[in-house]
Design an enzyme around this catalytic site. Structure first.
Site, mmCIF file in Angstrom:
data_model
loop_
_atom_site.group_PDB
_atom_site.id
_atom_site.type_symbol
_atom_site.label_atom_id
_atom_site.label_comp_id
_atom_site.label_asym_id
_atom_site.label_seq_id
_atom_site.Cartn_x
_atom_site.Cartn_y
_atom_site.Cartn_z
ATOM 1 N N GLU A 228 0.929 -2.985 3.140
ATOM 2 C CA GLU A 228 1.850 -1.850 3.181
ATOM 3 C C GLU A 228 3.179 -2.244 2.529
ATOM 4 O O GLU A 228 3.679 -3.328 2.761
ATOM 5 C CB GLU A 228 2.073 -1.435 4.644
ATOM 6 C CG GLU A 228 2.978 -0.259 4.819
ATOM 7 C CD GLU A 228 2.543 0.938 3.978
ATOM 8 O OE1 GLU A 228 1.414 1.414 4.146
ATOM 9 O OE2 GLU A 228 3.337 1.387 3.124
ATOM 10 N N PHE A 229 3.742 -1.307 1.745
ATOM 11 C CA PHE A 229 4.988 -1.607 1.027
ATOM 12 C C PHE A 229 6.143 -0.704 1.456
ATOM 13 O O PHE A 229 7.175 -0.686 0.807
ATOM 14 C CB PHE A 229 4.768 -1.467 -0.485
ATOM 15 C CG PHE A 229 3.777 -2.453 -1.019
ATOM 16 C CD1 PHE A 229 4.172 -3.735 -1.376
ATOM 17 C CD2 PHE A 229 2.445 -2.118 -1.145
ATOM 18 C CE1 PHE A 229 3.255 -4.658 -1.847
ATOM 19 C CE2 PHE A 229 1.509 -3.034 -1.619
ATOM 20 C CZ PHE A 229 1.920 -4.307 -1.965
ATOM 21 N N CYS B 35 10.706 -8.409 8.044
ATOM 22 C CA CYS B 35 9.774 -8.779 6.962
ATOM 23 C C CYS B 35 10.251 -9.927 6.079
ATOM 24 O O CYS B 35 9.622 -10.981 6.067
ATOM 25 C CB CYS B 35 9.470 -7.559 6.113
ATOM 26 S SG CYS B 35 8.505 -6.332 7.011
ATOM 27 N N LYS C 41 10.628 -13.556 7.670
ATOM 28 C CA LYS C 41 9.363 -14.135 8.171
ATOM 29 C C LYS C 41 8.339 -14.300 7.044
ATOM 30 O O LYS C 41 7.590 -15.272 7.029
ATOM 31 C CB LYS C 41 8.800 -13.291 9.313
ATOM 32 C CG LYS C 41 7.918 -12.136 8.897
ATOM 33 C CD LYS C 41 7.109 -11.579 10.042
ATOM 34 C CE LYS C 41 6.483 -10.238 9.711
ATOM 35 N NZ LYS C 41 5.455 -10.225 8.698
HETATM 36 N N1 NAD Z 1 8.282 -3.090 9.280
HETATM 37 C C1 NAD Z 1 8.098 -2.998 7.984
HETATM 38 O O1 NAD Z 1 8.942 -2.518 7.252
HETATM 39 C C2 NAD Z 1 6.816 -3.494 7.362
HETATM 40 C C3 NAD Z 1 6.523 -3.140 6.037
HETATM 41 C C4 NAD Z 1 5.332 -3.572 5.487
HETATM 42 C C5 NAD Z 1 4.472 -4.376 6.216
HETATM 43 N N2 NAD Z 1 4.793 -4.728 7.504
HETATM 44 C C6 NAD Z 1 3.847 -5.544 8.252
HETATM 45 O O2 NAD Z 1 3.097 -4.679 9.101
HETATM 46 C C7 NAD Z 1 2.796 -5.331 10.344
HETATM 47 C C8 NAD Z 1 3.363 -4.523 11.499
HETATM 48 O O3 NAD Z 1 4.767 -4.488 11.367
HETATM 49 P P1 NAD Z 1 5.671 -3.535 12.270
HETATM 50 O O4 NAD Z 1 7.067 -3.678 11.785
HETATM 51 O O5 NAD Z 1 5.050 -2.188 12.348
HETATM 52 O O6 NAD Z 1 5.516 -4.283 13.682
HETATM 53 P P2 NAD Z 1 5.990 -3.758 15.116
HETATM 54 O O7 NAD Z 1 6.301 -4.951 15.887
HETATM 55 O O8 NAD Z 1 7.002 -2.665 14.949
HETATM 56 O O9 NAD Z 1 4.668 -3.062 15.695
HETATM 57 C C9 NAD Z 1 3.537 -3.762 16.084
HETATM 58 C C10 NAD Z 1 2.868 -2.975 17.207
HETATM 59 O O10 NAD Z 1 1.633 -3.596 17.525
HETATM 60 C C11 NAD Z 1 1.461 -3.531 18.929
HETATM 61 N N3 NAD Z 1 0.495 -4.535 19.353
HETATM 62 C C12 NAD Z 1 0.649 -5.872 19.437
HETATM 63 N N4 NAD Z 1 -0.481 -6.462 19.890
HETATM 64 C C13 NAD Z 1 -1.363 -5.458 20.076
HETATM 65 C C14 NAD Z 1 -2.719 -5.431 20.534
HETATM 66 N N5 NAD Z 1 -3.367 -6.548 20.852
HETATM 67 N N6 NAD Z 1 -3.328 -4.227 20.614
HETATM 68 C C15 NAD Z 1 -2.689 -3.084 20.277
HETATM 69 N N7 NAD Z 1 -1.413 -3.058 19.844
HETATM 70 C C16 NAD Z 1 -0.763 -4.233 19.742
HETATM 71 C C17 NAD Z 1 2.849 -3.757 19.488
HETATM 72 O O11 NAD Z 1 2.960 -3.293 20.818
HETATM 73 C C18 NAD Z 1 3.703 -2.953 18.497
HETATM 74 O O12 NAD Z 1 3.881 -1.617 18.929
HETATM 75 C C19 NAD Z 1 3.377 -6.736 10.216
HETATM 76 O O13 NAD Z 1 2.394 -7.605 9.746
HETATM 77 C C20 NAD Z 1 4.471 -6.574 9.166
HETATM 78 O O14 NAD Z 1 4.743 -7.758 8.485
HETATM 79 C C21 NAD Z 1 5.944 -4.285 8.093
#
Ligand code: NAD
Length: 433
Positions: free
Chosen positions: A149-150, A261, A264
């Site tokens: 995801e971007f 992001c 990490k």
């Molecule tokens: N935040 C961004 O801008 C962004 C952009 C692109 C990619 N990403 C990537 O996407 C991924 C998610 O990022 P995010 O910012 O949405 O994270 P986040 O921490 O906001 O959300 C993660 C969610 O997963 C849930 N979770 C954790 N363990 C779980 C389980 N076992 N079962 C069900 N739910 C569970 C948590 O409760 C949380 O709500 C990461 O790998 C991140 O690097 C993030």
């Protein structure tokens, strides 16, 4: 199509809501029961422009379901996205605990063929491990795809709805076609869907973030040198930005990048290099420059007050790691404020959206205001840490009238130095003298 999204954070919630908006039936799963309860009632736990309206509409039209029941969601769905967090482990590697837990639970829940899509940012080779976990848990066939995801926080809905590109990592072309169809409504204006192998998809996500982070650290390094030699980074930046080979994005110097992001992902990519005995020299430097930037900012404040911040009252505008989000994960504001508190300063701060986050992080150690002017009374200095739009054109006379001393440290270069001095401020910024 019936879709499952596991993990309802910044990525999973936006993806789930946008996929429902294009007509799919989506089950959004999270292990955080309190979060799911709030979402069921239409309360969005994050600040993301445009998201509440989409969630509300799709809840009402019953295309979007929030649940903690992963088993049921997997059984109902044909395509299931893994969108849980991949936070940094203490050694910098990506902590894949949640991803592997979810994979095992999905395997146990499968009752027929499924398309499983890894949307979480994961190091090269992770999908192969997920495949092994799934195979251990289920006899049912599946295809495993990588779909990094971007989206940018603060513009996440817009980015998901109109992506610059969609990357599908697949070792099987037929499975890739299923994702291509799912994304078709979002790429109608011609954005490419890039089909690559799974390992390439995993790596290119990190490469994209690392490159953007490198641009910021590069500009910060140039800004630091500008300060030392008496040059103006604004003009350096403009000259670089107008070069068609370079372009304007991600060239603003400041107090360093933060968020969930860039910091990490850089560390995880360095770790991947280390594990394959390849030293990521550029990224080591990107990280080092970034780590130094908040400390350098605090050093300017210390120097101004001749090393004595005890009982100084410091006002801070902006706490989230960037504007248009309430996210404070790895925000430079935290490092800056912690240093000021350690030096004995009293901190009063304002952020348009991150007040609740700040309350949780600082638990009563700083004062939080409900307006930007509210934290200025008797302040010895005002710090700009996040460049929210609402800070760009304030009433400087009012600010000056409220402060004990009109001293402004602009960590995002949002003001014009000459104008601020005309208003009677002692003004510091980044890379401009
Ligand atoms: N935040 C961004 O801008 C962004 C952009 C692109 C990619 N990403 C990537 O996407 C991924 C998610 O990022 P995010 O910012 O949405 O994270 P986040 O921490 O906001 O959300 C993660 C969610 O997963 C849930 N979770 C954790 N363990 C779980 C389980 N076992 N079962 C069900 N739910 C569970 C948590 O409760 C949380 O709500 C990461 O790998 C991140 O690097 C993030």
């Amino acid at each position: 199509m019936n879709i499952g999204v596991i993990g309802t954070g910044y990525v999973g919630l936006v993806a789930g809501a946008c996929l429902a908006e294009s007509g799919n039936d989506v089950w959004c799963v999270d292990s955080d029961a309190a979060k799911i309860e709030r979402l069921k009632g239409g309360t969005i736990p994050i600040y993301e422009p445009g998201l509440p309206e989409i969630v509300e509409r799709n809840l009402r039209e019953e295309r979007l379901t929030f649940t903690t029941d992963l088993d049921a969601a997997v059984k109902k769905s044909f395509v299931i996205f893994i969108a849980v967090g991949t936070p940094p482990a203490p050694d910098g590697a990506a902590d894949l605990t949640a991803v592997f837990q979810v994979a095992a639970a999905m395997g146990r829940a499968m009752d027929r063929y499924k398309v499983i899509v890894v949307k979480s940012t994961v190091p090269v080779g992770t999908s192969e491990k997920i495949r092994e976990i799934l195979k251990k848990e289920t006899k049912h066939p599946f295809d495993l795809l990588s779909n990094p995801e971007f989206l940018k926080q603060g513009a996440a809905v817009e980015d998901f709805m109109k992506p610059d590109r969609v990357v599908v990592g697949a070792d099987d072309v037929r499975a890739a076609e299923i994702l291509r169809d799912l994304y078709a409504p979002f790429v109608r204006t011609g954005s490419p869907v890039l089909l690559v192998d799974v390992r390439t998809a995993e790596l290119l996500k990190y490469a994209a973030n690392a490159f953007l982070a490198a641009r910021i650290s590069f500009m910060n390094e140039i800004a630091n040198l500008c300060e030392t030699v008496g040059a103006n980074v604004d003009m350096v930046r403009k000259a670089l930005a107008s070069d068609s080979r370079i372009g304007p994005a991600f060239l603003f110097p400041g107090v360093g990048f933060g968020g969930s992001c860039f910091p990490k992902d850089i560390k995880a990519l360095i770790d991947t290099g280390r594990k394959h005995k390849y030293g990521m020299q550029i990224l080591e430097a990107v990280d080092a420059v970034n780590q130094g930037q908040p400390a350098r900012f605090v050093e300017k404040i210390r120097k101004h007050f001749e090393g004595n911040l005890k009982d100084k009252r410091i006002a801070v505008w902006g706490l989230s790691f960037k504007p248009r989000t309430n996210d404070m994960r790895d925000a430079p504001s935290i490092k800056i404020i912690e240093s000021l508190l350690a030096d004995g300063a009293a901190v009063a701060a304002y952020d348009p959206e991150a007040t609740d986050e700040a309350k949780r992080i600082f638990s009563g150690r700083i004062q939080l205001s409900s307006s930007n002017y509210g934290c200025l009374e008797g302040a010895d200095a005002l710090l700009i840490v996040t460049e929210w739009q609402a800070f760009r054109n304030p009433n400087f006379e009012r600010i000056k009238g409220m402060m004990r001393q009109p001293v402004l440290f602009d960590g995002r270069n949002i003001y014009d130095p000459a104008q601020l001095r005309q208003h009677g401020f002692t003004y510091y910024s980044v890379g401009r003298t």
